[in-house]
Design a protein around this motif. Structure first.
Motif: not given
Ligand code: ZN
Length: 62
Positions: A30-38, A48-62
């Motif tokens: 049940x942690x799917x869809x939650x950022x692994x960092x924050x 939708x664009x990337x169903x396996x995304x692990x990080x939110x936009x902020x942490x992804x670009x950090x």
């Protein structure tokens, strides 16, 4: 004779497969869809664009 297959495509597929398997595990716990960092929910449009995304936009670009 056929040209040698481009094996780098397989590497990409393997990485993608691992990401999807990871996402499936996250669905289980049940942690799917939650950022692994924050821990914040990842936006729907991003999932939708990337169903396996692990990080939110902020942490992804950090
Ligand atoms: Zn985050």
């Amino acid at each position: 004779m056929d040209p040698a297959p481009d094996l780098s495509i397989l590497d990409d597929l393997e990485t993608e497969l691992r990401d999807v398997e990871h996402a499936l595990h996250r669905l289980d716990d049940r942690s799917y869809g939650l950022c692994e960092v924050c821990g914040d929910p990842i936006s729907e449009s991003r999932l939708e664009a990337s169903p396996a995304a692990r990080l939110c936009r902020d942490d992804h670009s950090a």
